[in-house]
Scaffold this motif. Structure first.
Motif, mmCIF file in Angstrom:
data_model
loop_
_atom_site.group_PDB
_atom_site.id
_atom_site.type_symbol
_atom_site.label_atom_id
_atom_site.label_comp_id
_atom_site.label_asym_id
_atom_site.label_seq_id
_atom_site.Cartn_x
_atom_site.Cartn_y
_atom_site.Cartn_z
ATOM 1 N N GLU B 38 0.825 -1.209 0.000
ATOM 2 C CA GLU B 38 0.000 0.000 0.000
ATOM 3 C C GLU B 38 0.865 1.269 0.000
ATOM 4 O O GLU B 38 2.085 1.195 0.164
ATOM 5 N N HIS B 195 0.948 -1.106 -7.377
ATOM 6 C CA HIS B 195 -0.091 -1.815 -6.635
ATOM 7 C C HIS B 195 -1.236 -2.196 -7.550
ATOM 8 O O HIS B 195 -2.367 -2.311 -7.131
ATOM 9 N N ALA B 211 4.781 -4.038 3.703
ATOM 10 C CA ALA B 211 3.828 -3.323 4.546
ATOM 11 C C ALA B 211 4.609 -2.681 5.678
ATOM 12 O O ALA B 211 5.461 -3.325 6.286
ATOM 13 N N ASP B 232 -4.753 -8.901 2.606
ATOM 14 C CA ASP B 232 -5.387 -8.031 3.581
ATOM 15 C C ASP B 232 -4.339 -7.190 4.298
ATOM 16 O O ASP B 232 -4.494 -5.982 4.464
ATOM 17 N N GLU B 233 -3.242 -7.838 4.681
ATOM 18 C CA GLU B 233 -2.177 -7.149 5.401
ATOM 19 C C GLU B 233 -1.596 -6.013 4.563
ATOM 20 O O GLU B 233 -1.219 -4.969 5.091
ATOM 21 N N SER B 235 -3.249 -4.434 2.193
ATOM 22 C CA SER B 235 -4.365 -3.660 1.635
ATOM 23 C C SER B 235 -4.472 -3.770 0.120
ATOM 24 O O SER B 235 -4.625 -2.768 -0.573
ATOM 25 N N LEU B 236 -4.357 -4.980 -0.393
ATOM 26 C CA LEU B 236 -4.544 -5.187 -1.827
ATOM 27 C C LEU B 236 -5.809 -6.013 -2.045
ATOM 28 O O LEU B 236 -6.216 -6.786 -1.173
#
Ligand SMILES: Nc1ncnc2c1ncn2[C@@H]1O[C@H](COP(=O)(O)OP(=O)(O)O)[C@@H](O)[C@H]1O
Ligand SMILES: [Mg+2]
Lengths: 252, 276
Positions: B38, B195, B211, B232-233, B235-236
């Protein structure tokens, strides 16, 4: 190469006795130091100037940022020293002129570090400066951080293409800055056009008579600061006259 | 020997922001690596270490075995070409050909070689007709291609691209992807910061997921991009193909496919088995 010294001109919202002073009072303080610096080229009085400024800087809790600004203009100060020393081989004078320049920057750095662009705008407006001018001025200040970040990116991009800023003779070195300046200026112009369009589409300048939510009000401490600054300057002038030298050695 | 070797790298910006907190990574010659994560994860900070623009606060970065602290940015850049996110932060010349020649002259190539390389780079990215045009008159996509051409011109061993797909329309993105993949198949080491999951799903490179200043995963795109926890970690979102297959998992669809054509084959097989 790092442009981080420009951060030293950026206001951070904080609380201190100096931050709480009216911007006009702070401006008078800076002006009085400017006037003081213009009176002297001798090293000792200029150092006294710093000694007077320093407690204010500590009171404002901006010492680290303030030092960074001064470090940033040190190169220029050395240049002033070198040129003067070459022109007039008077070492003390050359040192004095360089110091005077640093003192000026130091005084105005304190002013900008402790005055928010909003307050500055209000102060200008209440002093009768047309709103268009005030707005242009405060916007310019607000964009300093953006411009700094962009300048750093441009420097990085060009160094990645083999540009070595510190290489070559004097002329080559000046030309080395072209690849930095062109994208910076083009970007700034492009952004100003965008900004103008965005402002117009939000009806900037439609209301004839603007009113402000906040109004600056001079208080006792502000008048006191102005009084002290004036006294300081007059005293310096008196000392200068007593020492019987020409009043304004306007060398650089 | 890896061409880029990063060893427990820490970097703190002068204003105190800890952008990298112990990154170790080794990139072999000829590899195709996508660095994902992210905004603010530290991707740009990491790649600025590959050509010495930033020097480690702690730890070590070696390019071709040379510690980046021992070499100049110009020396390192000759091996590792960085293409910045925004072409406008580098274009300054009067003409497109001058723009490309700039770096070549800085690196001390002879005028003869400069001329040859400029012509080569122009044709590589289809910019021949703009040779004497001002870079500022080009469209966004063309400016991006010019920035790429101006780096590829000196033929660096490693090409690093920061967010190449941002602000591009679909057609331009597609072409760019083909071009980058082609570069890699021709033997160049390619590192792409992005991303854009769809872009990565199409290219199927090695994925390094970042991250908060650390590497949280390093593996094949199909493994990393189909791991819900990792995504998830960082943010994708997962690639569309993986999402569709995930929703069909009760039909027995596998969850580790990200390639469109592979997915089609899988689905066809499933449908045939069900006698459709
Ligand atoms: N020049 C800089 N000065 C200070 N902090 C920075 C600078 N550049 C980036 N940062 C900070 O470092 C962190 C990582 O940034 P960056 O490497 O640009 O992330 P990414 O490229 O993954 O979006 C962010 O918190 C960002 O705010
Ligand atoms: Mg980035």
């Amino acid at each position: 190469m790092s442009l981080s010294f420009l951060e030293g001109l950026q206001f951070r919202r904080m609380d201190s006795p100096i931050h709480r002073l009216d911007p006009r009072a702070k401006f008078v303080i800076a002006l009085s130091i400017l006037g003081y610096a213009m009176l002297f080229t001798e090293v000792i009085p200029l150092i006294v100037g710093f000694a007077i400024l320093l407690p204010l800087v500590f009171a404002a809790k901006v010492f680290r940022m303030w030092v960074r600004t001064i470090k940033g203009v040190l190169v220029l100060a050395i240049l002033i020293f070198a040129i003067n020393w070459l022109v007039t081989p008077d070492l003390a004078m050359a040192v004095g002129l360089a110091l005077r320049f640093v003192l000026l920057v130091a005084a105005f750095s304190l002013f900008f570090l402790t005055t928010s662009p909003d307050d500055l705008g209000l102060a200008l407006e209440q002093s009768g400066v047309p709103y268009e001018l005030t707005f242009a001025f405060t916007t310019a200040i607000r964009f300093v951080p953006v411009l700094c970040r962009e300048a750093q990116t441009i420097v990085d991009a060009q160094r990645s293409r083999g540009l070595e800023l510190e290489r070559g003779g004097l002329l080559k070195r000046i030309r080395n800055y072209l690849p930095i300046l062109v994208p910076l200026v083009v970007g700034a112009i492009r952004r100003s056009v965008d900004l103008a369009e965005a402002m117009e589409s939000r009806a900037w300048g439609v209301s004839e008579k603007r009113t402000s939510l906040y109004r600056l009000k001079m208080r006792g401490r502000d008048y006191l600061a102005i009084l002290l600054s004036a006294a300081f300057f007059l005293l310096a002038m008196y000392v200068k006259l007593l020492s019987n030298q020409p009043l304004l050695p306007w060398l650089l | 020997m890896p061409v880029i070797e990063v060893d427990s790298l820490h970097y703190t910006y002068p204003n105190g922001v800890e952008a990298l907190r112990g990154v170790s990574l080794s990139i072999e010659r000829g590899e195709f690596v996508a660095i994902m994560g992210e905004n603010g994860a530290g991707k740009t900070t990491l790649i600025k270490h590959f050509n010495g623009l930033l020097r480690p606060t702690k730890g070590c970065v070696r390019v071709d075995g040379v510690d980046t602290r021992e070499a100049s940015v110009a020396e390192l850049s000759k091996k590792v070409g960085l293409v910045f996110q925004n072409p406008d932060s580098q274009l300054f010349s009067e003409t497109v050909e001058e723009e490309i020649a700039f770096a070549l002259r800085n690196f001390g190539f002879s005028e003869e070689v400069v001329e040859k390389r400029v012509r080569w780079a122009l044709s590589l990215l289809g910019l021949e007709q703009y040779r004497t045009t001002s870079p500022f008159l080009l469209s966004g996509g063309e400016r991006k291609r010019l920035a790429l051409a101006s780096v590829l011109a000196w033929d660096p061993d490693v090409v690093v691209l920061d967010e190449p797909t941002i602000g591009q329309d679909y057609g331009q993105k597609e072409k760019l992807m083909q071009f980058i993949t082609q570069l890699n198949t021709q033997g160049k080491t390619v590192v792409v910061v992005t991303h854009d999951v769809e872009f990565v799903a199409d290219c199927n490179p090695r994925v390094v997921l970042m991250a908060a200043g650390k590497i949280v995963a390093d593996g094949h795109a199909r493994e990393v991009l189909t791991n819900p926890q990792l995504l998830d970690e960082a943010s994708l979102l997962s690639p569309q193909v993986a999402k569709v297959l995930h929703h069909l998992s009760d039909l027995g669809a596998p969850s580790s496919v990200i390639d469109l054509y592979e997915a089609r084959d899988v689905l066809l097989r499933l449908l045939r088995r069900r006698g459709v």
